[in-house]
Design an enzyme around this catalytic site. Sequence first.
Site, PDB file in Angstrom:
ATOM      1  N   ASP A 193       0.816  -1.211   0.000  1.00  0.00           N
ATOM      2  CA  ASP A 193       0.000   0.000   0.000  1.00  0.00           C
ATOM      3  C   ASP A 193       0.848   1.259   0.000  1.00  0.00           C
ATOM      4  OD1 ASP A 193      -2.653   1.190   0.131  1.00  0.00           O
ATOM      5  OD2 ASP A 193      -2.105   1.827   2.154  1.00  0.00           O
ATOM      6  N   ARG A 194       2.128   1.165   0.371  1.00  0.00           N
ATOM      7  CA  ARG A 194       2.990   2.339   0.401  1.00  0.00           C
ATOM      8  C   ARG A 194       3.427   2.769  -0.995  1.00  0.00           C
ATOM      9  NH1 ARG A 194       2.303   5.456   4.671  1.00  0.00           N
ATOM     10  NH2 ARG A 194       2.192   4.195   6.563  1.00  0.00           N
ATOM     11  N   MET A 274      -8.174   5.481   2.770  1.00  0.00           N
ATOM     12  CA  MET A 274      -8.313   6.657   1.908  1.00  0.00           C
ATOM     13  C   MET A 274      -7.060   6.956   1.093  1.00  0.00           C
ATOM     14  SD  MET A 274     -11.396   7.688   2.318  1.00  0.00           S
ATOM     15  CE  MET A 274     -11.236   9.245   1.438  1.00  0.00           C
ATOM     16  N   ARG A 275      -6.002   6.156   1.273  1.00  0.00           N
ATOM     17  CA  ARG A 275      -4.770   6.452   0.545  1.00  0.00           C
ATOM     18  C   ARG A 275      -4.981   6.353  -0.960  1.00  0.00           C
ATOM     19  NH1 ARG A 275      -1.265   3.700   3.324  1.00  0.00           N
ATOM     20  NH2 ARG A 275      -0.371   5.468   4.404  1.00  0.00           N
ATOM     21  N   ALA A 276      -5.812   5.418  -1.405  1.00  0.00           N
ATOM     22  CA  ALA A 276      -6.045   5.256  -2.840  1.00  0.00           C
ATOM     23  C   ALA A 276      -6.672   6.514  -3.434  1.00  0.00           C
ATOM     24  CB  ALA A 276      -6.940   4.044  -3.089  1.00  0.00           C
TER      25      ALA A 276
END
Length: 672
Positions: A193-194, A274-276
């Site tokens: 995810d990073r 919410m990173r996407a």
Amino acid sequence: MSTPFPFTAVVGQDDLRLALLLNAVSPAVGGVLVRGEKGTAKSTAVRALSALLPEVDVVSGCRFSCDPDSPDPGCPDGPHEPGAFASRPARMVELPVGASEDRLVGALDIERALAEGVKAFEPGLLADAHRGILYVDEVNLLHDHLVDLLLDAAAMGASYVEREGVSVRHAARFLLVGTMNPEEGELRPQLLDRFGLTVEVAASREPDQRVEVVRRRLAYDDDPAGFAARWADEEAAVRARIVAARELLPSVRLGDGALRQIAATCAAFEVDGMRADIVMARTATALAAWAGRTEVLAEDVRQAALLALPHRRRRNPFDAPGLDEDKLDETLEEFGGSDGQDGNGDGDDDPDPGPGGGPGGQPEPDDAPQGDGDTAARPEAGEGGEPQPSGGAGEQSPARAAEPFRTKVLSVPGLGEGAAGRRSRARTEHGRTIGARRPRGALTKLHLAATVQAAAPHQRARGRSGPGLVVRRDDLRQASREGREGNLVLFVVDASGSMAARQRMSAVKGAVLSLLLDAYQRRDKVGLVTFRGSAADVALPPTSSVDAAAVRLESLPTGGRTPLAAGLLKSHEVLRVERLRDPARRALVVVVTDGRATGGPEPVALAGRAARLFAAEGTASVVVDCESGPVRLGLAGQLAGELGGTAVTLDELRADSIASLVKDVQGSRRAA
């Protein structure tokens, strides 16, 4: 210094080049993960990117590359006086898979810190990569403790080095770029995810394009400097375009309509967190700037989704990554129309890696995983050409695996020294401190109490007069720590006609798939040996790619006689070779069979002799008894006795039963 291969000379790979350039335009996008088969210019393209990045201004003499306009107030080399600065090319720092923790984050001189109270700090790779690129080749093979450090630095934008009460902090903001071959294992979800963007790459199947790849590579190898000179104009043009896009980026408008499409797309694909959404917004903005526009269009949102979502969408561990483009188009159309967007922008097609360079229809994310499945569906060597024995069951279509279930930990007894993982007890660099010893080589983990205890009796003889402790190198003690290791779980699966009942094979595949899921989570290596007809085959050599094992298992055909001895001998050979490659990794053999042995002279006696090889070497094993029906011969139990392991019936394959059994099998060997 060797001349790098020019970025603009890379043939094809439009998505890869575009993703790298978008990060050059907007480092806030968050980096790139490049997934694909070997030999697809992954590393070549990444290494070539650094030559295109604009120079950076740094404080003169600062080892941590502080920005002269806003120096880090906590910089170990600070405080910095305003004025002196220098310009240098942006760095690309490579993190080797086998790097130590000290090499990554830096090291303190423990001896000077204890004796003199001096923070003598040698910066690591994170400091070198600050305001540049941190490149990790084969990032999926990176040790867990290094992954944890990368996660911390990426989340906080700083690196902390703490050793026995002495701490150093410095800024560490970098563009994280990783390459990996999925066949060798997957990444931890937290690290996955990073990465802001992900790209699937595959070699072209077009002969003309392959010819051009070879032609350019040979020309470069013959004369690197001359080849680079021929591409200098193209390199300068892309470099200028990056600078122009960076200048335009603050002026790009991300309207409510585009934001609504981004949010709707992330919700439709059920991505976590919410990173996407944030990454998609930054990527769409960078796409518009790269195209020379000040308005984000629907086409930018679509391309941003194709780059930012495939590795984030919610899926089972063994599902192939990718994105349903029809669903994506439907979502964009449903939530489009605001701000005058109709999804038919000018496109700004670019013959180089521009936004319209064809990646929207790129098939790689779907095609790459299918290669494993296609290979698995075809008969392996020795299967396709063998005649069906008379009286044996013919080959049947593969049965689908039953629903997998959660298993308990399968652990190997004793204290190992294998690769870091999450399964069995082992001596590791990280974990619970269990003792102290003299360091072998460089000191990495100080045992403070043992060090003080070793130095205390000699203080008077060493002339101690002040409050400081007089410490010599011979006094230093390394902390011995206990953590967890990964193991090799070798599945030996009977695919003969006697196992061909679909309901039975479905249950067997479900049980093996459940153990594969557990191996995926615990960072094990797995292997798959199958036997049927007249031979045994290594369906999957020992690998960290549990995904590949699941694909081979799902497409496993059945039929023919039962060459049990061949399966055991093939497994024994696999373990022998693997011990030479990785002698510290311990193995567990799981034999899935009804125990029958047919074909060849004296098949039962030969199978017994093969099984006793495992027992003689102390290899832990369990036999999953797949025999069914009112009349049971108990052959699997006899096989387990020859192996020195334990048998469990097919009805006992549920999570608690099978996991507890394997633990008991391992525990029973503890006294041996």
